[in-house]
Design an enzyme around this catalytic site. Structure first.
Site, PDB file in Angstrom:
ATOM      1  N   SER A   1       0.409  -3.059  -2.541  1.00  0.00           N
ATOM      2  CA  SER A   1      -0.089  -2.719  -1.206  1.00  0.00           C
ATOM      3  C   SER A   1       0.361  -3.716  -0.140  1.00  0.00           C
ATOM      4  O   SER A   1      -0.398  -4.060   0.773  1.00  0.00           O
ATOM      5  CB  SER A   1      -1.622  -2.588  -1.216  1.00  0.00           C
TER       6      SER A   1
ATOM      7  N   HIS B   1       7.919  -1.503 -14.749  1.00  0.00           N
ATOM      8  CA  HIS B   1       6.876  -1.260 -13.751  1.00  0.00           C
ATOM      9  C   HIS B   1       5.633  -0.721 -14.454  1.00  0.00           C
ATOM     10  O   HIS B   1       5.719   0.010 -15.443  1.00  0.00           O
ATOM     11  CB  HIS B   1       7.378  -0.263 -12.706  1.00  0.00           C
TER      12      HIS B   1
ATOM     13  N   GLU C   1       3.649   1.569 -13.825  1.00  0.00           N
ATOM     14  CA  GLU C   1       3.581   3.027 -13.960  1.00  0.00           C
ATOM     15  C   GLU C   1       4.456   3.510 -15.108  1.00  0.00           C
ATOM     16  O   GLU C   1       4.120   4.493 -15.781  1.00  0.00           O
ATOM     17  CB  GLU C   1       3.980   3.683 -12.635  1.00  0.00           C
TER      18      GLU C   1
ATOM     19  N   GLY D   1      -0.976   0.891  -4.914  1.00  0.00           N
ATOM     20  CA  GLY D   1      -1.337   2.188  -4.369  1.00  0.00           C
ATOM     21  C   GLY D   1      -2.813   2.381  -4.121  1.00  0.00           C
ATOM     22  O   GLY D   1      -3.273   3.501  -3.871  1.00  0.00           O
TER      23      GLY D   1
ATOM     24  N   ASN E   1      10.183  -0.013  -3.393  1.00  0.00           N
ATOM     25  CA  ASN E   1      10.203   0.854  -4.568  1.00  0.00           C
ATOM     26  C   ASN E   1       9.709   2.238  -4.135  1.00  0.00           C
ATOM     27  O   ASN E   1       8.523   2.438  -3.900  1.00  0.00           O
ATOM     28  CB  ASN E   1       9.300   0.270  -5.656  1.00  0.00           C
ATOM     29  N   TRP E   2      10.646   3.183  -4.051  1.00  0.00           N
ATOM     30  CA  TRP E   2      10.303   4.504  -3.531  1.00  0.00           C
ATOM     31  C   TRP E   2       9.570   5.374  -4.533  1.00  0.00           C
ATOM     32  O   TRP E   2       9.005   6.392  -4.175  1.00  0.00           O
ATOM     33  CB  TRP E   2      11.575   5.212  -3.074  1.00  0.00           C
ATOM     34  N   LYS E   3       9.639   5.022  -5.806  1.00  0.00           N
ATOM     35  CA  LYS E   3       8.999   5.833  -6.850  1.00  0.00           C
ATOM     36  C   LYS E   3       9.562   7.262  -6.791  1.00  0.00           C
ATOM     37  O   LYS E   3      10.761   7.430  -6.609  1.00  0.00           O
ATOM     38  CB  LYS E   3       7.486   5.759  -6.726  1.00  0.00           C
TER      39      LYS E   3
ATOM     40  N   GLY F   1       5.711  -0.808  -1.999  1.00  0.00           N
ATOM     41  CA  GLY F   1       5.601   0.616  -2.274  1.00  0.00           C
ATOM     42  C   GLY F   1       5.587   1.447  -1.008  1.00  0.00           C
ATOM     43  O   GLY F   1       6.599   1.663  -0.356  1.00  0.00           O
ATOM     44  N   GLY F   2       4.398   1.917  -0.639  1.00  0.00           N
ATOM     45  CA  GLY F   2       4.257   2.869   0.459  1.00  0.00           C
ATOM     46  C   GLY F   2       4.869   2.426   1.776  1.00  0.00           C
ATOM     47  O   GLY F   2       5.433   3.241   2.513  1.00  0.00           O
TER      48      GLY F   2
ATOM     49  N   GLU G   1       2.877  -7.770 -10.126  1.00  0.00           N
ATOM     50  CA  GLU G   1       2.154  -6.660  -9.504  1.00  0.00           C
ATOM     51  C   GLU G   1       0.840  -6.419 -10.237  1.00  0.00           C
ATOM     52  O   GLU G   1       0.834  -5.777 -11.301  1.00  0.00           O
ATOM     53  CB  GLU G   1       2.999  -5.379  -9.550  1.00  0.00           C
TER      54      GLU G   1
END
Length: 248
Positions: A209, A91, A93, A169, A9-11, A230-231, A163
């Site tokens: 994470s 999500h 966010e 994050g 998920n690049w956001k 994510g990252g 999640e």
């Protein structure tokens, strides 16, 4: 056996040039050990679809209406027009910053499924809810709401991503035991709704994470069928390292 599904998920990261470079570098390295994918910003989707032969390309959101006066929104029809058939829904966010509710997640779920697409629906608890021992209650409420009016046949196609908000994050991650407990509980909720046969077909991811070094051990848990990353999905090197981790 449920095939693992790992989606990055690049956001709000990477533009068109970066997307083209990433897909060119990664797509050929994908193996059949899992279904591999990326969820990109809307602007990057067409570029990602053009270059991806092996990677799933998913949108990070959609609207629940076909069209209308919804400034800044994107419909599933628009996504289908460029070949996108996967969408992340709910999500944390989106819930936290943009007013997403259990009700709108359900409306989007129905819209996606009714258009023959595949939703990745996210559930998870806050740190406060986790510390208060409310994890099961929170995720059950979210799962039940998301699947309202979804048929058993359609439910089999849904991917659920657990999640925990406190692990997104933050560098913190749930232990394998915690993640397995909640993913197993979610499968039990699906079984309550549709029966065990359907529950055994639904794939459940863990997200929060996730890194190359932790991915394989997560997937060894009986109820964890993949990861929403994510990252670690933003850089070619770390994404390829995840692919290689499953090949070992």
């Amino acid at each position: 056996m449920r095939k693992p599904i790992i989606v990055g998920n690049w956001k709000m990261n990477h533009g068109i040039a970066d997307t083209k470079e990433f897909v060119a570098a990664v797509d050929g390295k994908v193996t059949d050990k899992a279904d591999w994918g990326i969820a990109t910003p809307f602007l990057d989707l067409a570029t990602a679809k053009e270059g991806a032969k092996n990677l799933i390309v998913a949108a990070e959101n959609c609207h629940f209406k076909d069209s209308g006066a919804y400034t800044g929104e994107v419909s599933v029809g628009m996504l289908k027009e460029i070949g996108v058939e996967w969408v992340i829904l709910g999500h944390s966010e989106r819930r936290q910053y943009f007013g997403e509710t259990n009700e709108t997640v359900n409306l989007k779920m129905l819209q996606v499924l009714n258009n023959g697409m595949t939703p990745i629906v996210c559930v998870g608890e806050s740190l406060e809810e986790y510390e208060a021992g409310k994890t099961h209650d929170v995720v059950k409420t979210q799962v039940v709401a998301a699947f309202k009016d979804v048929t058993a046949e359609a439910a089999e196609r849904v991917v659920i991503a657990y999640e925990p908000i406190w692990a997104i994050g933050t560098g913190k991650t749930a232990t394998n035991e915690i993640a397995e407990d909640v993913c197993g509980y979610i499968r039990g909720v699906v079984a309550e709704l549709y029966g065990q046969d359907v529950a055994e077909k639904v794939r459940i991811q863990y997200g929060g994470s996730v890194k190359p070094a932790t991915l394989k051990a997560l997937l060894e848990q009986p109820n964890i069928d993949g990861a929403l990353v994510g990252g670690a999905s933003l850089q070619v090197e770390s994404y390829v390292a995840m692919i290689e981790a499953l090949n070992d």
